[in-house]
Design a protein around this motif. Structure first.
Motif, PDB file in Angstrom:
ATOM      1  N   ALA A  80      34.391 -22.057 110.083  1.00  0.00           N
ATOM      2  CA  ALA A  80      34.272 -20.655 110.492  1.00  0.00           C
ATOM      3  C   ALA A  80      33.364 -20.481 111.707  1.00  0.00           C
ATOM      4  CB  ALA A  80      33.737 -19.816 109.337  1.00  0.00           C
ATOM      5  N   LEU A  81      32.844 -21.587 112.250  1.00  0.00           N
ATOM      6  CA  LEU A  81      31.884 -21.485 113.343  1.00  0.00           C
ATOM      7  C   LEU A  81      32.483 -20.786 114.569  1.00  0.00           C
ATOM      8  CD1 LEU A  81      30.021 -24.937 113.186  1.00  0.00           C
ATOM      9  CD2 LEU A  81      29.294 -22.704 112.310  1.00  0.00           C
ATOM     10  N   ARG A  82      33.774 -21.002 114.821  1.00  0.00           N
ATOM     11  CA  ARG A  82      34.408 -20.331 115.957  1.00  0.00           C
ATOM     12  C   ARG A  82      34.471 -18.823 115.725  1.00  0.00           C
ATOM     13  NH1 ARG A  82      39.931 -23.038 117.689  1.00  0.00           N
ATOM     14  NH2 ARG A  82      39.565 -21.702 119.483  1.00  0.00           N
ATOM     15  N   TYR A  83      34.738 -18.435 114.479  1.00  0.00           N
ATOM     16  CA  TYR A  83      34.756 -17.005 114.152  1.00  0.00           C
ATOM     17  C   TYR A  83      33.352 -16.412 114.257  1.00  0.00           C
ATOM     18  CZ  TYR A  83      39.531 -17.436 112.306  1.00  0.00           C
ATOM     19  OH  TYR A  83      40.886 -17.642 112.170  1.00  0.00           O
ATOM     20  N   ILE A  84      32.359 -17.152 113.757  1.00  0.00           N
ATOM     21  CA  ILE A  84      30.975 -16.689 113.840  1.00  0.00           C
ATOM     22  C   ILE A  84      30.543 -16.581 115.292  1.00  0.00           C
ATOM     23  CG2 ILE A  84      28.583 -17.304 113.310  1.00  0.00           C
ATOM     24  CD1 ILE A  84      29.615 -18.632 110.757  1.00  0.00           C
TER      25      ILE A  84
END
Length: 530
Positions: A42-46
């Motif tokens: 989820a790092l890209r979303y974060i």
């Protein structure tokens, strides 16, 4: 109504089966360990949601790991001094609350702060869970109980990316943390109803209170400063240009000074927060280093495999996580197989075999190419899933061998701290290698992109003709061809950098093999704790 289970294993008629307690503490531990990796995909979303860089987003993972490791070293004393069940419930409640706050974070600073609290609270849950299992089962059944617990600890980091990917794609990244809310409340109720401190634990608590034994605040502060500043150096080194930055120089100096001050303090004080002499022994020290290395590989690969799938192959977060799931199933099966092998084969040989298998998995990943398919990454996790249990279970028997009973709680905390600290260091090292080597490979490839190079000239003409056939005029076709070649250079540099990362992880795993082989042979009845 079923009565609570005493942690000493002593029960009265109608008492809940201790296997129920095993499942309850395994669920709580699973939730805590899950949060080491659930945010990875989820790092890209974060990053997009909070308007931060991908490097800054990775701090969401490393901040949790370091704060978790810091809390682990203090958990043993606090649980003994204030009561195991009370401490466990406080940690579980704090962890659940911090998880909800993480899901409601409004910027990077608030998210990191809540992740830090979450890590501190989670750090007390795993070792106390182990103590609960030890006291709830007779010696002859503890191995099976810890196999259940081991599945939770080892499989959770693998399931994390799949669950995190699904939640991020279908709901939002906030649900990677909010999901802990209902699970935590349910676990709190079960622990409160089913678990109680045994008389021996209560006697120990009263003895410590009567004798005025106090927590080693100075030692804890020095170790927390050391680990925190180490994370800052590793996290910010690349962006701050390493030792050309005064911030990195000062932080590194603080890190070294804290460690230099901690060693003599921990050796001299009467009740140190950790028994540093354990790490200095050949047996436990080797196991500690092995766990550092394996933690680095486990967490780094669990972050960077989904990352390369999303960035270079266009996978969704869900599919990137699913690439890791089959490895989790293999790990689950291998945990029970290894549980049986550890009573027949010396742990040192199982650890060496596991390290060799993991090294092969990393070497396998160095064959990554632009046309690698889903099955390629599933197969790589298959090998990793075989190797990890061959280390995680036998290392327990090896690390506890020769320790006094009063040293086992600290040993458990140190081994768990080694796993999380190694994971944080592994992510930081891999991030820096990826950034540095990608720049290096790109500069090397660009040297060949000159008009005088026949291969470049031929490629440029072919691509230019392709765009011209699509309707572009001569000038636009040439610019599009140059842009396309530039994208190919960036893509190739990225793949080569990931290969370098996996090569380094393979070397780290290979270095574990001689460390495992120097371990002494373990007696016929190793300590059952994990």
């Amino acid at each position: 109504m079923a009565k609570a289970v005493g942690l000493s294993g002593a029960t009265s008629p109608g008492v809940t089966n201790p296997w129920v307690v095993a499942i309850v503490v395994a669920v709580a531990a699973f939730m805590e360990v899950l949060d080491t990796t659930i945010a990875n995909v989820a790092l890209r979303y974060i990053s997009g949601g909070l308007g931060i860089s991908s490097d800054e987003a990775s701090w969401v993972v490393t901040t949790y790991l370091v704060s978790n490791a810091v809390a682990l070293i203090a958990s043993s004393f606090i649980a003994q001094r204030f009561g195991r069940k009370r401490f466990y419930l406080i940690c579980l409640a704090t962890f659940t609350t911090a998880s909800i706050l993480c899901g409601m974070a409004w910027n990077l600073e608030s998210l990191l702060f809540f992740r830090m609290i979450q890590g501190f609270a989670g750090g007390g849950m795993v070792p106390v869970s182990q103590s609960i299992l030890t006291d709830s089962f007779p010696p002859e059944k503890r191995g099976q109980a810890f196999a259940v617990f081991g599945v939770a600890v080892v499989v959770a980091p693998v399931i994390g990316p799949t669950l995190g990917g699904y939640l991020s794609d279908n709901l939002s990244w906030h649900w990677c943390f909010l999901i802990n809310g209902p699970v935590g409340v349910f676990a709190l109720f079960l622990v409160y109803m089913l678990v109680k401190d045994p008389p021996s634990a209560e006697e120990e608590r009263l003895r410590m209170k009567r004798e005025g034994i106090r927590f080693d605040v100075v030692g804890f502060g020095l170790l927390a400063t050391f680990l925190g500043s180490l994370e800052l150096v590793l996290d910010r080194g690349q962006t701050e240009d390493w030792f050309d930055s005064s911030f990195i120089i000062i932080t590194a100096a603080v890190c070294v000074a804290a460690l230099a001050a901690a060693i003599p303090w921990l050796l001299a004080t009467k009740n140190p927060v950790i028994d540093i002499r354990l790490i200095a022994t050949r047996q436990f020290g080797s196991c500690f280093i092995v766990m550092l290395a394996i933690g680095a590989i486990l967490i780094a690969t669990t972050q960077f495999v989904p990352q390369v799938l999303q960035e270079n192959y266009g996978y969704t977060a869900t599919w990137a996580g699913l690439a890791l799931s089959p490895g989790g199933l293999v790990t689950m099966v291998m945990m029970f197989i290894t549980g049986r092998l550890v009573n027949k084969v010396q742990p040192k040989y199982l650890i060496a075999a596991g390290a060799a298998t993991i090294a092969y998995a990393m070497i396998f990943l160095t064959n990554i190419t632009p046309d690698a398919n889903f099955a390629f990454f599933v197969e790589s996790r298959f090998y990793l899933g075989i190797g990890l249990p061959l280390i995680f279970i036998p290392i327990t028997a090896a690390s506890y061998d020769g320790l006094r009973p009063d040293q086992t709680d600290q040993a458990s905390a140190l081994i768990n701290a080694a796993r999380n600290t190694g994971g944080s260091i592994g992510v930081c090292i891999a991030t820096n290698i990826l950034a540095h080597r990608e720049q290096w490979h790109q500069s090397q490839l660009i040297e060949h992109i000159v008009p005088s190079d026949p291969a470049y000239y031929q490629t440029l003409r072919t691509v230019q003709q392709f765009f011209a056939q699509q309707g572009s005029n001569s000038l636009d076709a040439q610019n599009q061809a140059i842009g396309w070649i530039g994208l190919q250079v960036q893509s190739q540099a990225s793949f080569l950098a990931y290969i370098d990362v996996f090569q380094v992880l393979a070397l780290i795993s290979a270095a574990v093999i001689p460390l495992a082989l120097i371990l002494r042979k373990v007696g016929p009845k190793p300590h059952p704790s994990v």
